[in-house]
Design a protein around this motif. Structure first.
Motif, short mmCIF file in Angstrom:
data_model
loop_
_atom_site.label_atom_id
_atom_site.label_comp_id
_atom_site.label_asym_id
_atom_site.label_seq_id
_atom_site.Cartn_x
_atom_site.Cartn_y
_atom_site.Cartn_z
N UNK A 1 0.73 -1.14 0.12
CA UNK A 1 0.06 0.18 0.15
C UNK A 1 0.95 1.18 -0.08
N UNK A 2 1.71 1.16 0.81
CA UNK A 2 2.83 2.50 0.73
C UNK A 2 3.74 2.65 -0.39
N UNK A 3 3.89 1.46 -1.01
CA UNK A 3 4.68 1.55 -2.27
C UNK A 3 3.90 2.47 -3.43
N UNK A 4 2.73 1.94 -3.56
CA UNK A 4 1.76 2.77 -4.38
C UNK A 4 1.35 4.09 -3.83
N UNK A 5 1.28 4.55 -2.81
CA UNK A 5 1.17 5.86 -2.30
C UNK A 5 2.25 6.71 -2.58
N UNK A 6 3.63 6.23 -2.33
CA UNK A 6 4.67 6.97 -2.57
C UNK A 6 5.01 6.98 -3.95
N UNK A 7 4.90 5.84 -4.78
CA UNK A 7 5.30 6.23 -6.33
C UNK A 7 4.27 7.12 -6.69
N UNK A 8 2.92 6.92 -6.58
CA UNK A 8 1.80 8.05 -7.15
C UNK A 8 2.21 9.47 -6.84
N UNK B 1 5.15 10.62 -6.13
CA UNK B 1 6.50 11.17 -7.06
C UNK B 1 6.16 11.19 -8.35
N UNK B 2 4.67 10.87 -8.91
CA UNK B 2 4.46 11.37 -10.27
C UNK B 2 4.32 10.00 -10.95
N UNK B 3 4.46 8.98 -10.45
CA UNK B 3 4.66 7.51 -11.48
C UNK B 3 3.21 7.26 -11.78
N UNK B 4 3.22 6.80 -12.99
CA UNK B 4 2.06 6.12 -13.29
C UNK B 4 2.22 4.38 -12.86
N UNK B 5 1.29 4.30 -11.73
CA UNK B 5 1.61 3.06 -11.04
C UNK B 5 0.44 1.89 -11.54
N UNK B 6 0.93 0.59 -11.90
CA UNK B 6 0.10 -0.55 -12.10
C UNK B 6 0.50 -1.55 -10.73
#
Length: 127
Positions: free
Chosen positions: A1-8, A10-15
């Motif tokens: 969950x935190x990985x998704x939140x952090x990547x998002x 930072x502006x990443x398009x998260x899958x």
């Protein structure tokens, strides 16, 4: 969950990737723009070559090689943590020049950067 939140943040398009669709709604809520259920072979296969980075947070030994086909040319697959899958990945990396790396834990400075980002973007873990 935190990985998704952090990547998002930072502006990443998260899958987000999971075995089934049970976590899809949660992943989208946390910032994922796409979702792949590995149990849906058609959806999984249609994602071939679509990812630049896989941050693999599966906490137990597993067949990490199944995810390799999702990487674009030059993409990276990062295994977080140490388990028996890591040893196989490092051997494959040496023999096949695979794009698999390992991330253990960061130092104090890196940890502080993540804490600062969480404070700035109001990112909190789910309890």
């Amino acid at each position: 969950d935190m990985g998704i939140k952090l990547a998002s943040a930072l502006g990443a398009q998260v899958t987000a990737i999971s075995r089934s669709y049970k976590k899809k709604e949660r992943a989208i809520e946390f910032g994922a723009s796409n979702f792949i259920a590995t149990s849906d072979k058609e959806a999984f296969n249609s994602a071939t070559g679509s990812l630049d980075l896989i941050l693999n947070t599966i906490p137990v030994s597993h067949d990490w090689t199944m995810y390799q086909k999702l990487l674009s040319k030059g993409g990276k697959h990062i295994l977080v943590g140490v388990h028996s899958a890591f040893a196989g990945a490092m051997i494959a990396n040496k023999l096949k020049n695979a794009s698999v790396k390992n991330a253990l834990v960061g130092g104090i400075q890196t940890t502080q950067e993540v804490v600062d980002l969480c404070a700035e973007k109001q990112i909190y873990p789910q309890i």
